[in-house]
Structure formats: C-alpha cells, structure tokens
Scaffold this motif. Sequence first.
Motif, PDB file in Angstrom:
ATOM      1  N   LEU A  86       1.103  -1.629   0.066  1.00 16.23           N
ATOM      2  CA  LEU A  86      -0.087   0.369   0.179  1.00 16.23           C
ATOM      3  C   LEU A  86       1.261   1.336  -0.086  1.00 16.23           C
ATOM      4  N   ALA A  87       2.073   0.932  -0.158  1.00 14.80           N
ATOM      5  CA  ALA A  87       3.174   2.464   0.301  1.00 14.80           C
ATOM      6  C   ALA A  87       4.334   1.580   0.621  1.00 14.80           C
ATOM      7  N   GLN A  88       4.670   0.866  -0.395  1.00 17.08           N
ATOM      8  CA  GLN A  88       6.446   0.865  -0.122  1.00 17.08           C
ATOM      9  C   GLN A  88       6.903   2.061  -0.503  1.00 17.08           C
ATOM     10  N   VAL A  89       8.224   2.091  -0.169  1.00 20.39           N
ATOM     11  CA  VAL A  89       9.568   3.601  -0.223  1.00 20.39           C
ATOM     12  C   VAL A  89      10.179   2.800  -1.278  1.00 20.39           C
ATOM     13  N   ASP A 107      17.385   4.329   6.673  1.00 21.33           N
ATOM     14  CA  ASP A 107      16.559   4.973   7.405  1.00 21.33           C
ATOM     15  C   ASP A 107      15.512   4.050   7.778  1.00 21.33           C
ATOM     16  N   VAL A 108      14.916   3.721   7.318  1.00 21.49           N
ATOM     17  CA  VAL A 108      14.101   3.189   7.770  1.00 21.49           C
ATOM     18  C   VAL A 108      13.767   2.727   9.419  1.00 21.49           C
ATOM     19  N   SER A 109      13.230   2.928   9.935  1.00 24.64           N
ATOM     20  CA  SER A 109      12.887   2.544  11.824  1.00 24.64           C
ATOM     21  C   SER A 109      12.056   2.196  12.560  1.00 24.64           C
ATOM     22  N   GLY A 110      11.081   1.807  11.337  1.00 22.94           N
ATOM     23  CA  GLY A 110       9.641   0.672  11.876  1.00 22.94           C
ATOM     24  C   GLY A 110       8.848   0.111   9.868  1.00 22.94           C
ATOM     25  N   LYS A 111       8.609  -0.727  10.041  1.00 20.99           N
ATOM     26  CA  LYS A 111       7.045  -0.828   9.204  1.00 20.99           C
ATOM     27  C   LYS A 111       6.439  -1.986   9.900  1.00 20.99           C
ATOM     28  N   LEU A 116      -0.652 -10.610   2.506  1.00 24.37           N
ATOM     29  CA  LEU A 116       0.105  -9.723   3.201  1.00 24.37           C
ATOM     30  C   LEU A 116       0.194  -8.450   2.033  1.00 24.37           C
ATOM     31  N   TYR A 117       0.453  -7.152   3.122  1.00 21.38           N
ATOM     32  CA  TYR A 117       0.608  -5.838   2.125  1.00 21.38           C
ATOM     33  C   TYR A 117       1.160  -5.349   3.164  1.00 21.38           C
ATOM     34  N   LEU A 118       1.872  -4.608   2.561  1.00 23.26           N
ATOM     35  CA  LEU A 118       3.543  -3.181   2.952  1.00 23.26           C
ATOM     36  C   LEU A 118       2.240  -2.382   3.533  1.00 23.26           C
ATOM     37  N   LYS A 119       2.082  -1.957   4.771  1.00 21.83           N
ATOM     38  CA  LYS A 119       0.915  -0.665   4.748  1.00 21.83           C
ATOM     39  C   LYS A 119       2.038   1.025   4.784  1.00 21.83           C
ATOM     40  N   HIS A 120       3.239   0.648   5.553  1.00 27.85           N
ATOM     41  CA  HIS A 120       4.197   1.907   6.191  1.00 27.85           C
ATOM     42  C   HIS A 120       4.755   1.574   6.239  1.00 27.85           C
ATOM     43  N   VAL A 121       6.443   2.457   5.908  1.00 27.79           N
ATOM     44  CA  VAL A 121       7.097   2.485   6.154  1.00 27.79           C
ATOM     45  C   VAL A 121       7.747   3.665   6.902  1.00 27.79           C
TER      46      VAL A 121
END
Lengths: 265, 265
Positions: free
Chosen positions: A61-64, A107-111, A242-247
């Motif tokens: 939904l919101a990959q970066v 720089d990712v701090s959470g998913k 499964l959906y990556l919702k927020h980085v």
Amino acid sequence: MQRYKITLMYDGTAFAGFQRQPDKRTVEGVLTKVVNKMAKQPDPAIVVYGSGRTDAGVHALAQVVHFDFPFEIPAENMHKGLNSMLPLDMEISRVELAAPDFHARYDVSGKRYLYRMDLGKFRNPFKRNYTGHWKFPVDLAKINTALQDLVGEHDYTSFVASGAQTRTFVRTIYEATCRIDEHNNELIFEFYGNGFMYNQIRIMVGVLVEIGSGTRPVHDILRLYQVKDRKQARRTAPAAGLYLKHVYYLGEDPAHPTKLPPHQR
Amino acid sequence: MQRYKITLMYDGTAFAGFQRQPDKRTVEGVLTKVVNKMAKQPDPAIVVYGSGRTDAGVHALAQVVHFDFPFEIPAENMHKGLNSMLPLDMEISRVELAAPDFHARYDVSGKRYLYRMDLGKFRNPFKRNYTGHWKFPVDLAKINTALQDLVGEHDYTSFVASGAQTRTFVRTIYEATCRIDEHNNELIFEFYGNGFMYNQIRIMVGVLVEIGSGTRPVHDILRLYQVKDRKQARRTAPAAGLYLKHVYYLGEDPAHPTKLPPHQR
C-alpha cells in the motif's frame, strides 16, 4: 543530481517479488526501467533502492524507494511522468525531493504490515490473490490474547523461514492487533515493528489462526520463543494476504521520534 | 441421465469471456473440460449450456449453466467434485438436480447486473481488474433522475454495440439504481431487466457517468432513444467493472412469477 523519495502501491500478484531478477517481472525491475527511461539513460544507469524486499504475491500500500536523478524536475512532474509509464498494477502515490543523505533502506526505523485472512466457508474467486483463507471458526479473543505475547523484544527464531540471512533473530514488535471486518468477513491483522524477517509475518499469522481455532494453546507463542524451532510453527499463511502498509523513517516513527534506529538487518 | 443446474462465480480477469473458443481460456471451455473429466468421458461428450455469454474481463457472482450427466450422483458430491477440479478463479456456489426440461438459457426470464465504478482521483492498482474508473466529480441525484428514463420498455438501439445479433433492440428494464459505496469510494449501479444486449450495460453506464458529471443533459437518454445512434452514446465503460449478479428463471422472477418469459434474444 537530485535524490527523490517515492511512495508507491502495487498489486503483487503478477510480480516475482520486489527484488530485481534477470528475466522476471519484478517491482524493482519495472521501476528501474521506467526511471531510466524518464532520464533517457540506458537502464540501469540510475539505481533504485527500496526500503526492503517483498516476496512474490505480496502487496504494498506504501512501499518506499529512492533514486538519484541526473537533473532536478518538480516533484509533481516526476509523479505524473512516472505514473504515465508504469503498468496498471503499480501506482506512485507520492513523490518528494529528498535530502542527498536520505536512504530508503538504511534509514528505515519501522514497518507496518497488514494481513487479510478471509473467513468464508468457500474459496472466493475474487479474493484468491488478495487474502489468505481460513475456513474454520475463530475466537477473536484468543487471538488478541496471543497477540500480546508477540509484542515486545523477542527472539523470533521459530517464526523465520530457513532462507533468512540475518545476524540475529531478535526484533521488536511495537503493536500487533486483530479485528474482524464484518463487511468482508475477514480477519485483519496489523503488525508494527522495527523490522520483520523472511516470512515472519506469514508464519506468525499461521500460528495465530491456529490459536484462534483452538488447535494450539493460547500462550503457545511463549513456548515457541523457547524452543527456537521453525518446524513447530508449521504453517505459512499465503503471500496473497500480506500488504506492506507503511515504512517509518527516523523522525516520523512513533516508536523512534528522534533517536537512531536499531540495526535493521 | 440426470440434468444438473449449476450456479457459479468467476473472476473474469483471466478468461477470454464465457463462450468456448479454440486455444483460448474461457469459462465454458474450462467447465466443459471439468464436467467431462468428472464423468470420465472424452471432452466434449457432455455439453455445458450457459444462461448467456459474458465478455472478456466481465465477472459473475452467479452465472447459471446446465448439463446432462450420464448418471446421477448426489448434488453435494457433484458440488465438491467439480470445485476440487476447478481453477481458483472459478467457484461453484450451488448444485441442483434439475428437471429434464430445464434449460439454463431458454428459460431465463430476467437478469441482474452490477457495475462498480471507482471514483478515486488516481488509478488504484488493486481495483484495475474489478472496477471501472471515473475521476471526475459526480452528482448522484442527476444519475438517479436519468436512471428513471432507462426503466421501462424501450428501444435501446443507441446503447448496443455494433456486433450485436438480435432481431429487435426493444427490451424492458424493471429496475435501475445507483448508490455511492462510501467505504470503497465507488458508484454501484444495478440493472435488472428481461435481457441485455451486447455491451448495453457498459454503454448505459458510460452515458450515466457523463450525465452525473454534467457533460451531458440529465434527460439525454430520452434523446438517445429517438436518434437510435450508438455513436452518440460514445463511451463504453470497461468490462472490469461489470458483474452478472443474478439470473432469474420462470417462477423465481419477481417481474414474471408465473407467465412465459419474453423472448430473450
């Protein structure tokens, strides 16, 4: 040279995952091609860096991602230009000019991930690519009790597929919830943590639905932490749900508003 | 010999429509293969008759077919047996033993279709195969006024694609509604009538959204009845948004509870 930060959605059904592979249609591969075309450069002169991989069939939904473009063009023009070249199963939702030291992965701090599990008695042809399927009755209260055992800093060895390459299996889950979407007759799981390993969420969901249906004790997750044996977690829920919702990045992450992130991988 | 009536769902995305064609994956083709396999007969010893065709990309929530099976097996076993052999984008929801003179096509007295039109500002990768897309603001009141012009017995010549083979373009629409699904940000159209021609609903939806957005007068449908010119209806809404929702048979049809059906085609 201008660094761009791109947020995008994709339907993972027709992709062989995120990571570029020769002769396979992947998210990174398609993006790289389009970005280089936009710059009129031979692919892969510009390299695209994602926040992390998603497996074949997993959605975002919101990959970066980020990349360095040889010249600066306004974010809105970049947004429209890239979307006009992308296939219909990908869509960029946001384009930002990024600082030269921003890094989509480091720089990712959470998913935050979401998992949709259809509870219909029969397979639904319209959901086959977008949900897992669990046809047994579930007790949401049991699942919610078990979810509390997942929250915190733990060694998730029992919940990681054998292919995982990582120095440590210790991660932190800040939030783990489950609700029933009555309208669609689905369980909706959400997991927010500092990083998830190969198949970790799908294996956790497999354990959680078994707990919900009573074929596994409510606090079996505590035992699984001890035994450190992936075989005892058995089931891996299908990628389709499964959906990556927020980085989350440094400074945006509710769990890490300012300090440096824990090592991700 | 036993006649079976089958109700089935399918996701039309990966089918080249309902009707059997050589070297193409069609609903009728897949069903025929599976039914013959179930009877251990060479395909196509048993012929499958559908209530009517659906085009490539059009979905069905409840398509109906019949076939004659060489011996009688309980409906439940037939149901499980066929579903176990069908691909995941098809699912049989009901199996009934039918009278020897039941005919899935000739006994149809009405059909109900649904059309989902996404109103999002941007294309949504998850909806591309399941909705049309209309990014302009719409006035639901205007659409509902226009829908009343569609109801009744009319000559729908302006709303039929050129490929249609039919003796007359006169049909009856018993019910035509539109609502906004706030949760999904979609217009949901429903049409219930004694029969719909080639592309008729998709062309009607194209006209209706233009009326809703003010680029066509509210009562333009009355003018289109007069001019009998498909070119003036212009737009054909995408197949992806169209769903066959229900097939009505004699005695089940609210509009024709007992009498003989009007000629369908």
